[in-house]
Scaffold this motif. Structure first.
Motif, PDB file in Angstrom:
ATOM      1  N   ASP A  55      43.880  44.985  35.537  1.00  0.00           N
ATOM      2  CA  ASP A  55      45.258  45.376  35.271  1.00  0.00           C
ATOM      3  C   ASP A  55      46.249  44.680  36.186  1.00  0.00           C
ATOM      4  O   ASP A  55      47.458  44.797  36.015  1.00  0.00           O
ATOM      5  CB  ASP A  55      45.416  46.893  35.406  1.00  0.00           C
ATOM      6  CG  ASP A  55      44.811  47.620  34.217  1.00  0.00           C
ATOM      7  OD1 ASP A  55      44.904  47.085  33.098  1.00  0.00           O
ATOM      8  OD2 ASP A  55      44.228  48.698  34.411  1.00  0.00           O
ATOM      9  N   ASP A  56      45.757  43.990  37.188  1.00  0.00           N
ATOM     10  CA  ASP A  56      46.624  43.236  38.094  1.00  0.00           C
ATOM     11  C   ASP A  56      46.400  41.749  37.850  1.00  0.00           C
ATOM     12  O   ASP A  56      45.458  41.155  38.384  1.00  0.00           O
ATOM     13  CB  ASP A  56      46.303  43.581  39.546  1.00  0.00           C
ATOM     14  CG  ASP A  56      47.218  42.849  40.532  1.00  0.00           C
ATOM     15  OD1 ASP A  56      48.123  42.124  40.053  1.00  0.00           O
ATOM     16  OD2 ASP A  56      47.017  43.002  41.747  1.00  0.00           O
ATOM     17  N   PRO A  57      47.255  41.122  37.019  1.00  0.00           N
ATOM     18  CA  PRO A  57      47.026  39.720  36.651  1.00  0.00           C
ATOM     19  C   PRO A  57      47.097  38.765  37.833  1.00  0.00           C
ATOM     20  O   PRO A  57      46.581  37.653  37.763  1.00  0.00           O
ATOM     21  CB  PRO A  57      48.152  39.438  35.650  1.00  0.00           C
ATOM     22  CG  PRO A  57      49.212  40.440  35.973  1.00  0.00           C
ATOM     23  CD  PRO A  57      48.472  41.667  36.414  1.00  0.00           C
ATOM     24  N   ASN A  58      47.716  39.189  38.932  1.00  0.00           N
ATOM     25  CA  ASN A  58      47.870  38.319  40.094  1.00  0.00           C
ATOM     26  C   ASN A  58      46.829  38.581  41.173  1.00  0.00           C
ATOM     27  O   ASN A  58      46.868  37.974  42.235  1.00  0.00           O
ATOM     28  CB  ASN A  58      49.273  38.491  40.684  1.00  0.00           C
ATOM     29  CG  ASN A  58      50.359  38.127  39.696  1.00  0.00           C
ATOM     30  OD1 ASN A  58      50.278  37.100  39.036  1.00  0.00           O
ATOM     31  ND2 ASN A  58      51.370  38.967  39.576  1.00  0.00           N
ATOM     32  N   ARG A  62      40.145  39.143  40.875  1.00  0.00           N
ATOM     33  CA  ARG A  62      39.680  38.993  39.490  1.00  0.00           C
ATOM     34  C   ARG A  62      38.693  37.837  39.384  1.00  0.00           C
ATOM     35  O   ARG A  62      38.893  36.756  39.945  1.00  0.00           O
ATOM     36  CB  ARG A  62      40.856  38.760  38.534  1.00  0.00           C
ATOM     37  CG  ARG A  62      41.751  39.960  38.375  1.00  0.00           C
ATOM     38  CD  ARG A  62      42.738  39.768  37.248  1.00  0.00           C
ATOM     39  NE  ARG A  62      42.088  39.813  35.950  1.00  0.00           N
ATOM     40  CZ  ARG A  62      42.752  39.751  34.799  1.00  0.00           C
ATOM     41  NH1 ARG A  62      44.066  39.651  34.795  1.00  0.00           N
ATOM     42  NH2 ARG A  62      42.097  39.810  33.660  1.00  0.00           N
ATOM     43  N   ASN A 205      46.031  38.346  26.353  1.00  0.00           N
ATOM     44  CA  ASN A 205      47.018  38.800  27.328  1.00  0.00           C
ATOM     45  C   ASN A 205      46.356  38.906  28.696  1.00  0.00           C
ATOM     46  O   ASN A 205      45.178  38.585  28.866  1.00  0.00           O
ATOM     47  CB  ASN A 205      47.643  40.131  26.895  1.00  0.00           C
ATOM     48  CG  ASN A 205      46.608  41.224  26.676  1.00  0.00           C
ATOM     49  OD1 ASN A 205      45.482  41.128  27.147  1.00  0.00           O
ATOM     50  ND2 ASN A 205      46.983  42.263  25.956  1.00  0.00           N
ATOM     51  N   ASP A 206      47.115  39.357  29.698  1.00  0.00           N
ATOM     52  CA  ASP A 206      46.602  39.374  31.069  1.00  0.00           C
ATOM     53  C   ASP A 206      45.356  40.255  31.201  1.00  0.00           C
ATOM     54  O   ASP A 206      44.399  39.887  31.882  1.00  0.00           O
ATOM     55  CB  ASP A 206      47.691  39.872  32.023  1.00  0.00           C
ATOM     56  CG  ASP A 206      48.841  38.874  32.145  1.00  0.00           C
ATOM     57  OD1 ASP A 206      48.587  37.672  31.948  1.00  0.00           O
ATOM     58  OD2 ASP A 206      49.977  39.304  32.425  1.00  0.00           O
ATOM     59  N   ARG A 207      45.360  41.401  30.537  1.00  0.00           N
ATOM     60  CA  ARG A 207      44.247  42.340  30.704  1.00  0.00           C
ATOM     61  C   ARG A 207      42.969  41.853  30.019  1.00  0.00           C
ATOM     62  O   ARG A 207      41.872  41.942  30.590  1.00  0.00           O
ATOM     63  CB  ARG A 207      44.630  43.716  30.158  1.00  0.00           C
ATOM     64  CG  ARG A 207      43.490  44.733  30.217  1.00  0.00           C
ATOM     65  CD  ARG A 207      43.938  46.121  29.777  1.00  0.00           C
ATOM     66  NE  ARG A 207      42.829  47.053  29.680  1.00  0.00           N
ATOM     67  CZ  ARG A 207      42.294  47.713  30.687  1.00  0.00           C
ATOM     68  NH1 ARG A 207      42.771  47.520  31.903  1.00  0.00           N
ATOM     69  NH2 ARG A 207      41.287  48.551  30.514  1.00  0.00           N
ATOM     70  N   MET A 209      42.229  38.732  28.700  1.00  0.00           N
ATOM     71  CA  MET A 209      42.040  37.285  28.593  1.00  0.00           C
ATOM     72  C   MET A 209      40.560  36.881  28.620  1.00  0.00           C
ATOM     73  O   MET A 209      40.104  36.040  27.837  1.00  0.00           O
ATOM     74  CB  MET A 209      42.788  36.588  29.729  1.00  0.00           C
ATOM     75  CG  MET A 209      42.736  35.063  29.666  1.00  0.00           C
ATOM     76  SD  MET A 209      43.619  34.331  31.061  1.00  0.00           S
ATOM     77  CE  MET A 209      45.252  35.023  30.849  1.00  0.00           C
TER      78      MET A 209
END
Length: 337
Positions: A55-58, A62, A205-207, A209
């Motif tokens: 949930d934190d794309p940055n 990850r 999307n970010d979540r 991908m």
């Protein structure tokens, strides 16, 4: 009374399921196996991806490989559970009695097909457009599309409805019909599970991908042949649907624009429908607050109008009947061998 074979029972149930979909569609008040599959996907999403910092794309924590492995686990769990549960249900039904098996298979086949519900929901958009109420028409189209409808004018709402019917003819009608014809509800519901996973986690999307990539890739694979069969059926349907449709136009635009989409399958049926109706579809759209740039599909031979929602539904229904007849014909030939 002469006993019927399992293949003959399957043929009867397959045809009955198609008729049931024509009559009742997808009543929201009835329990639906696809909704249960969706609940399973949602629960596994929370378990498998919830423990990762998706949930934190940055976030530097990850890891694409970890998220893809979690996505692969999601696919395996959903596919195995769906196939196994359906196999058990069908096994018990046919063991109880051949008639019980036919009834259960017919009901499950009806659940697989979305022809009537797709037509019904898109016609709600058509009726809302006729009232001249933009809020009502946007609300109606929001039920069948994933894009941001708040920015759509009447033309945008109409185009979104036409595109949805054209695209979903493949994964909502013909693909499950083809898989159900081959392997009954077991294979049909397994296909629906894959397609539902793609619709829930297959976004870039970010979540999702990386987590959603395995489901999206598998969906591309299982839809590859059905999407092309669906496009050919729309072209064939254009030849008998009436003077408002063009089979040569459908074929020409399909050949030219069938790959004008990031997905190898999504533009197959859209291009055939666009060519048949003489419309230009697709183009840029807004999803989750971001503009997604897309190629256009078809030529703007004429402006799109409200009646095109009715026309694309007519095309879809004729092509669905054609597909059902072809599937039954193949089963009859196999039974005769």
């Amino acid at each position: 009374m002469q006993e019927i074979s399992l293949l003959q029972a399957h043929m009867i149930a397959f045809a009955a399921g198609f008729v049931l979909d024509l009559i009742i569609g997808d009543p929201h008040w009835m329990p639906h196996p696809v909704r249960w599959i969706g609940n399973l996907i949602g629960a596994l999403d929370s378990i498998l991806l919830g423990r990762l910092p998706a949930d934190d794309p940055n976030s530097e924590l990850r890891n694409p490989a970890d998220e893809k492995r979690a996505g692969t686990m999601l696919v395996l769990c959903v596919v195995v559970v769906t196939a196994l549960v359906t196999l058990i249900v069908m096994g018990f039904a046919y063991k109880a009695h051949i008639v019980c098996g036919i009834v259960v298979e017919a009901v499950l086949t009806c659940y697989l097909l979305a022809m009537t519900s797709l037509r019904r929901e898109s016609m709600h958009v058509y009726k809302a457009l006729l009232t001249g109420n933009p809020t009502a028409s946007r609300q109606a189209v929001s039920m069948i599309v994933g894009r941001n409808v708040a920015v759509l004018d009447e033309e945008g709402v109409t185009k979104a409805a036409v595109e949805t019917v054209a695209e979903n003819f493949s994964d909502g009608v013909m693909a499950p019909m083809i898989y159900a014809a081959i392997g009954g509800p077991i294979l049909g519901l397994t296909y629906k599970a894959i397609n539902t996973m793609d619709s829930m986690v297959g976004y870039r999307n970010d979540r999702y991908m990386w987590f959603g990539a395995p489901a999206a890739h598998l969906d591309d694979i299982v839809n590859y042949i059905p999407a092309r069969i669906s496009a050919l059926l729309l072209i064939a349907a254009s030849a008998i649907a009436g003077k408002e449709f063009s089979a040569p136009g459908a074929y020409r635009i399909w050949k030219r624009d069938r790959f004008n989409h990031k997905s190898p399958n999504a533009a197959q049926t859209e291009s055939a429908a666009a060519g048949s109706l003489g419309l230009q579809l697709a183009g840029d759209a807004q999803y989750f607050g971001k503009i997604v740039h897309k190629k256009t599909i078809g030529d703007a031979v004429r402006p799109i109008e409200f009646e095109d929602i009715k026309r694309v539904n007519k095309l879809m229904v004729i092509a669905s009947f054609m597909g059902m007849i072809v599937c039954l014909g193949v089963m009859v030939l196999v039974n005769a061998l």
